[in-house]
Each structure stands twice: as C-alpha cells, then as structure tokens.
Design an enzyme around this catalytic site. Structure first.
Site, PDB file in Angstrom:
ATOM      1  N   ASP A 146      20.797  -8.415 -25.557  1.00  0.00           N
ATOM      2  CA  ASP A 146      20.666  -7.060 -26.072  1.00  0.00           C
ATOM      3  C   ASP A 146      21.993  -6.361 -25.764  1.00  0.00           C
ATOM      4  OD1 ASP A 146      19.832  -4.689 -27.182  1.00  0.00           O
ATOM      5  OD2 ASP A 146      17.874  -4.683 -26.206  1.00  0.00           O
TER       6      ASP A 146
HETATM    7  C1  BGC Z   1      18.250  -2.371 -28.852  1.00  0.00           C
HETATM    8  C2  BGC Z   1      18.121  -3.589 -29.734  1.00  0.00           C
HETATM    9  C3  BGC Z   1      19.090  -3.506 -30.872  1.00  0.00           C
HETATM   10  C4  BGC Z   1      20.507  -3.336 -30.314  1.00  0.00           C
HETATM   11  C5  BGC Z   1      21.568  -3.258 -31.400  1.00  0.00           C
HETATM   12  C6  BGC Z   1      19.682  -2.116 -28.447  1.00  0.00           C
HETATM   13  O1  BGC Z   1      19.800  -0.898 -27.816  1.00  0.00           O
HETATM   14  O2  BGC Z   1      17.440  -2.515 -27.708  1.00  0.00           O
HETATM   15  O3  BGC Z   1      16.799  -3.688 -30.220  1.00  0.00           O
HETATM   16  O4  BGC Z   1      18.990  -4.649 -31.680  1.00  0.00           O
HETATM   17  O5  BGC Z   1      20.541  -2.144 -29.554  1.00  0.00           O
HETATM   18  O6  BGC Z   1      21.553  -2.058 -32.066  1.00  0.00           O
END
Ligand code: BGC
Length: 743
Positions: A278
């Site tokens: 993540d």
């Molecule tokens: C989120 C993810 C997301 C990523 C990219 C993160 O803050 O938890 O679900 O895919 O950002 O935007």
C-alpha cells in the site's frame, strides 16, 4: 495470437533506443548481433508460457534494470496522469510501463471521463456473479483505454464492524459471499490486459490508526473469516497482484510479514504474482524484501516524513538500498531475481507485454465512458438496491389517472448532493468529471414526466419545509446519505453527509434524521432512500412506507432509482451486511475495536456479523441476506445427497406472485456442535429470475471445504464428522427448508 501493434511499436522503439540512447538501463542489454536484430526475441513470443518468458527476460536483465522494476517512478501518485503510481517500462527490453490506478468502483483517483459504478458493497449486494464479472470487465476495459494496466482493486476486507470507513469498498461481512464476489470481479478485470489487485492484505478492517494498529487474530479466525477472499482471489481467479496493508499483524507490519507474504500467500495458496505495498506501507528494505514484498509504492516523493497520513517516510526499495542489502549479505541476489520475476510473470500471462499501454495526454483526456458502460452501471445500481420495507406494496409506483405529485426531499437528491452521495471518499472516489452524475431528482423527474406525474423538490434540512412538502404530495421520496471515507472510521450509525475530493472530506452540516422523521410522519406514503456505504440506524422506520438502500450508486444512480421506483427493474439487492438496531446492540470492548495502546484483539473470533447475532440470539434490525423484491416466492422439495467430496443440495423455487422477479436462494450449513463453529454459515447461493407461476429446481454443490474447519493443531483444514444442518431460505433468518446430512 496476440502479436499486437503495440508489440511492433515497442520493437521499433527498442531498436531506436538501443541505437540512440546510451543510458544506464540500456548498458548490457544489447548482447551481440542477435540482440540488436530483435533484442526481445527470447521473451516476446506470445505462444511461449508466461513462466518461460519471465525466465528468459530476467536472465537478460542487468542488475540496474532489475532494481529499477522494484520501486515507484517519479512523480508518484496523482501527478502521473492522475494515476496512483507507475513504474517506467524499459523499452530496450520491451518491458511496458506498469501504470497503477484505483479502484473498485471504476477508474478513479484523478482520472476523468470514466464511469463510476456502484461501490464494492453494492456489487456484493447484487449476489449476481455474472453481473459482477461484467462490472469488472467494464472497469478493465476503461482502465486499458486510459493507459492503465493494474487496477488497485477489488478491496476484500471483511466488514468486521459497521464503523470501518472503508466498508463501502468491500464485499460485506461474510467470507463466502466476499470470495465469490472477488473472484467474479477479478475475472472481469483480468479479461483485459490489466491486472487486478487483491487488497488490503490483511486484517485491515478499520481506518482508525490504520497506519500503525497491531492486530491480533487467532489462526482459525484468520483462515475461516479474514483470509478466504484472498485465498479465492489467488486460487480461483489467478489474481496478478496482492496489496499488503498498512497495519501490523502480530507485531510485524503487514508489508514485512513473512507469515502473510510468503506463508499463506505463496506456500499455502501458490500465489505466483507480485506483492505491492500500500502507498507508504513499507518500513524497511531487507526485512520487507525477505518477507515477500516485491514492489514498493508511495504516495509522496522520497524524503516526505512519516505521518498518520503518509505512512512511512519511503523510499526503501531504491536501487542503492536494495543493492546495499545484497552487498551486506542481508538479501540474496536470488531474491532480487525472484521479485522481478514475480512482477513480470503475471504481466506476460495477462497480456501486458503483448498489448502494452501508452499513458499520456491522449488517453488521459479521452472519454472512455460509453453508453454501454453507463447501461451496465445503471443495471448494476438497480440490481444492488436493497428494499428493506414496502408497506402495502407502496412500490412500485403504478400509473395513476391524472398523474400524481411526488415530493423529492433531501440534499442528496439534488445534483450537488448526489455528486457526493454516489461514491465514498478516499482513493476509490471517482472524480465525477465531467459532471454527469444523474441525481435522484433528475432521474425521477424525467421518469415522472414520461408518466404524467409531477415533481416538487425541497432541500429538506429545514424540517418545516420537509414536512409541508411531504404533507402536500401524493408520494414522497426522501433521499439521505452518509459520507463514509478512507482515512477515518464512522463515529456512529448516524447519517453524516460529506463532500470528498479523494481522502479529503468536508462534513456537510445537514440534519437528515429529523428530515426523514418529518417526512415519514407527515405522509405515510414516504419512500426513504439511503445512499450509504454501511448500516445506519433507522429510528423513523415504523413510520416509513418503504425503504431502499442503493448504497453508493455511481453515475447512473438517479436513473436506476427511478427504474426501481416505477418498477422498470426490481430492487435486486440483498444485504451483504447485518443492519443493527442501534450502536448499543452489538458493542465492542475498546481492546477489540478500535484498540488500546496501539493494539487490537479480535477476541470475538469467528463471531463476525450474523454469526454473532445468531450465536447470541440477538435480533438485528435487518439480517444478513435480507431484501425484498416486487414478487413473492415459495420453496419446496429439499433434497440433500452426499457426493464424493461433499454434497448436493437441491430444492424447487416457485414465483408465487404476479410479476417476473429475481430470487436469491441462500444455503446455510450448521456444523455439528463439537466443531465449535457459529450456528450457521453461508455456503452456497444463486440468483435466478422466474416468471409468475414458474418453478425451477435449483441445485447447489457443497465441496469438502464447506464441511471443514481450520485445525490449528494439525495446521490444515479438517472435515468434522457428524450431522450437519442444512437450511435454505431468503436470508440468514428466513430459512424455509431444513434438512440434515451425515458426514
Ligand atoms: C489506499 C489504497 C490505494 C492507494 C493508492 C492508499 O492510501 O489505502 O487502497 O490503492 O492509496 O491510491
């Protein structure tokens, strides 16, 4: 054969680049005369297996080229054509760009001119695998057209509490429903040269302290409740990538947790794609790489300090850092090679090399939301809508001579409110640009005009207005919303509207419970519409004529709502999550949720959602699986037959009403007492449409796993012998056929 135009262009670019650009990445790639003729020949034959092609490519890469593949390119996050992140391709090796974008309700982030579909919870609420696959494949098509080849979804965390701010992105509280939905959506996305991404792995079931909270979950609960959707994504849908989450698990960050990233994922389930972090979830170099992380991602450029918003300081998988770890003996070179292989193998398998994307201004600006895609969104929104109440068949609205007056009430019904109420906040939030959300007011107005009905609108936050408009109308449609979002949990089960630009949400100070109460008290023929991502309390319920939950319904919400109100389509949804009476009904101890001192313990074990309500004999407001349609059904003739590995359960369903309609027969199993399982668990379902008077025999197969529990002592699934209860019905509480089966 997929030897595409893109492949030819890449070969040309490769030839030109090798000749004209002596960059560090090129050095070592051209190896002799054969390479300059077609430097990629050894891995660009689409008829070769993905594994062979990946091996050939990795063998030809220099160390610099390998290390380049393992971390995000600059600029990170939305600065690169509105995507969440990217890794630049290596043209001289025919490696295409890897372009990653959110998420589960369509191509989101700062992308424009895409279709916003109903959110994940709504997709699960359809209980319709064909439709879920179609949603996935439409999202995949739009992603590819936008120059994106990794969709950062679907999210498949289990709705452990109704308060998780991201429940709207996920598939509800039941592991079987979540698994089935995840597999269908992933198959759809990956029917294009686009990888899906199973997230957030794992135990990321709340937003409070999401970057740090240390989750303790016993092994059996992990295997039976929280991991099955990920397991199914790997084993049944061949998902190309998995995203490790922000939180800690048993003291170790998920993205450096060998038990998660190697133990379950690769050793047990045979995952052969890549693990991506993540955004900002990486906290180390060698430990993360050793544990099984393949690709680091971050929302911000290296050097931005760690905060509750950014997560870690990043970057940890820079070329120098990984090389130093190899030089120090902390990381084996074979692991670097394996990381690269994990990334390129699914890229080969799913066509990303043969049909490369070309991100840039043209795809960024192009409008990929076709009328066909909007039609899928409209159908999905109606088929996800759960009808919880329909007193005296108030719905569907039938033609009235001279027309009727419909009062539409609520901020969420008008175009401005609806633009915020059709999607949750956070990275999955579609930009909604150009603005083409069909609001409830617009959808109802155009449908009403066609039928000779009249529409009046009041915003309704002034309850005197709401009451007067409701009293003067023949029928009332009052629309309310709750603005759940990534980044924060819900404070309670109330209705709190918000306006969100990605994770940045602004509360809108409108009191909606009073508005609904005023409308329902003034006019018994009031339809309450709840644009929400999760369960809400309903103190006004006894006065409401009908209640519809379309969740976050996407761009076509207003049209789909009008379709449902006028009976063009049925409300096809069934609850993927239990609706509690109020906050007090199912309390959590603080150490269970949201945690104390940075730690949180899933002490409830297997008793998640309806499993807890059944085990404690508690009657919720609306049970898991519940939802009404516009016709009625009868069930009879249950037959339960053992098969080699499991059992086959069949029964007859008949449409006993006067219109064609869909039914979702649900099959629940009760394990023998000594298995120590919750009273009953969903193990099968289907959705079928029957004409009035039509009957059909439905047959559902139960495999060995349906009769198995996770034995922590034996470290494997074991079948518990004994007598199993079999129950079939239309929700976890409306079970009309019962039988038994010995195992
Ligand atoms: C989120 C993810 C997301 C990523 C990219 C993160 O803050 O938890 O679900 O895919 O950002 O935007």
């Amino acid at each position: 054969m997929r030897r595409s135009r893109g492949r030819q262009i890449l070969a040309l670019v490769a030839a030109l680049t090798v000749v004209g650009t002596p960059t560090a990445l090129v050095a070592g790639a051209a190896d002799g005369a054969a390479a300059s003729a077609d430097p990629c020949a050894a891995w660009m034959d689409p008829s070769d297996s993905a594994a062979r092609r990946a091996d050939a490519l990795v063998a030809a890469m220099t160390q610099d080229q390998k290390l380049h593949m393992l971390t995000f390119g600059d600029p990170p996050w939305f600065a690169y054509w509105g995507t969440a992140g990217h890794v630049d391709g290596i043209p001289e090796l025919c490696i295409p760009d890897l372009v990653l974008s959110d998420a589960g309700s369509g191509v989101a982030g700062l992308q424009i001119a895409t279709t916003v579909f109903p959110s994940g919870v709504a997709q699960a609420a359809t209980w319709d695998r064909g439709l879920q696959r179609r949603i996935g494949s439409t999202i995949g098509a739009e992603a590819f057209a936008k120059g994106i080849n990794v969709m950062l979804g679907p999210g498949m965390n289990i709705a452990r509490t109704p308060y998780n701010g991201r429940n709207f992105e996920y598939f509800g509280e039941d592991p079987y429903l979540a698994s089935r939905t995840a597999v269908s959506v992933i198959e759809g996305i990956q029917s294009h040269p686009v990888l899906a991404d199973a997230k957030h792995y794992a135990f990321n079931n709340q937003e409070t302290d999401r970057m740090t909270v240390d989750v303790r979950v016993d092994e059996r609960t992990r295997r039976e409740i929280y991991l099955p959707a990920f397991e199914a994504a790997v084993k049944k849908a061949d998902v190309g990538s998995v995203m490790c989450s922000y939180n800690r698990v048993g003291g170790t960050y998920a993205c450096e947790n060998p038990e998660l990233l190697t133990g379950y994922l690769r050793d047990d389930w045979g995952f052969d794609g890549f693990v991506v972090s993540d955004w900002g979830a990486v906290h180390s170099t060698a430990p993360s790489a050793r544990a099984g992380l393949d690709l680091e991602m971050h929302a911000f450029a290296a050097g931005v300090p760690a905060t509750p918003v950014t997560g870690s300081a990043g970057r940890y998988f820079g070329a120098d850092q990984l090389q130093a770890a190899v030089d120090d003996g902390q990381l084996r070179q074979a692991r670097i090679d394996g990381m690269v292989r994990n990334i390129v193998r699914p890229m080969f398998e799913h066509g990303l090399f043969d049909d490369p994307v070309s991100p840039g201004a043209e795809p960024f600006l192009s409008d990929v939301s076709t009328p066909e895609h909007l039609a899928v969104a409209r159908r999905a929104a109606a088929d996800a809508t759960v009808m919880l109440k329909n007193r005296d068949r108030l719905l569907p609205l039938r033609p009235v001579e001279g027309g009727r007056t419909i009062a539409v009430i609520g901020w969420a019904a008008n175009p401005v409110g609806a633009a915020n109420a059709v999607s949750g906040g956070g990275s999955s939030h579609g930009s909604g640009l150009p603005p083409r959300v069909v609001s409830p007011l617009e959808g109802i107005t155009s449908a009403a005009l066609e039928r000779g009905d009249r529409v009046v609108y009041v915003e309704g936050s002034n309850v005197v207005d709401a009451r007067a408009a409701a009293a003067a109308a023949d029928v009332v449609v009052v629309v309310a919303t709750d603005g759940s979002s990534e980044g924060t949990d819900r404070a309670d089960l109330g209705l709190r509207p918000a306006a969100c630009l990605t994770v940045f949400c602004q509360a809108i100070p409108i009191e909606q419970e009073d508005m609904i109460a005023a409308a329902t008290a003034a006019n018994p023929d009031t339809v309450v519409v709840l644009d929400v991502g999760a369960p809400v309390r309903m103190p006004w319920l006894p006065d409401a004529g009908a209640v519809l939950v379309p969740w976050y319904g996407g761009l076509q919400h207003g049209n789909a709502l009008a379709d449902v109100l006028y009976g063009v389509r049925e409300p096809g949804g069934r609850l993927p999550q239990t609706f509690p009476v109020d906050e007090a009904q199912h309390p959590f101890k603080p150490e269970e949720y949201p945690g104390v001192g940075g730690k949180e313990s899933y002490d409830e074990g297997l008793l998640v959602g309806y499993r807890w309500y059944d085990a404690t004999g508690t009657r919720p407001l609306f049970p898991f699986g519940y939802g009404l349609g516009y016709t009625t059904f009868g069930f009879r003739d249950l037959a339960v037959r053992p098969t080699a590995g499991g059992a086959r359960v069949s029964f007859v369903v008949r449409n006993t009403g006067r219109r064609t309609g869909a039914v979702v027969p649900q099959l629940y199993l009760s394990a023998p007492k000594r298995a120590g399982e919750p009273p009953r668990q969903l193990k099968g379902f289907t959705k079928l449409t029957l004409k009035p008077g039509e009957s059909r025999r439905v047959s559902l197969a139960l495999d060995r796993r349906a009769f198995s529990v996770w034995s922590t002592r034996r470290d494997r699934w074991v079948v518990v012998p004994g007598t199993y209860g079999v129950a079939v019905g239309t929700s976890s509480r409306d079970l009309v056929l019962r039988g038994r089966l010995a195992r």
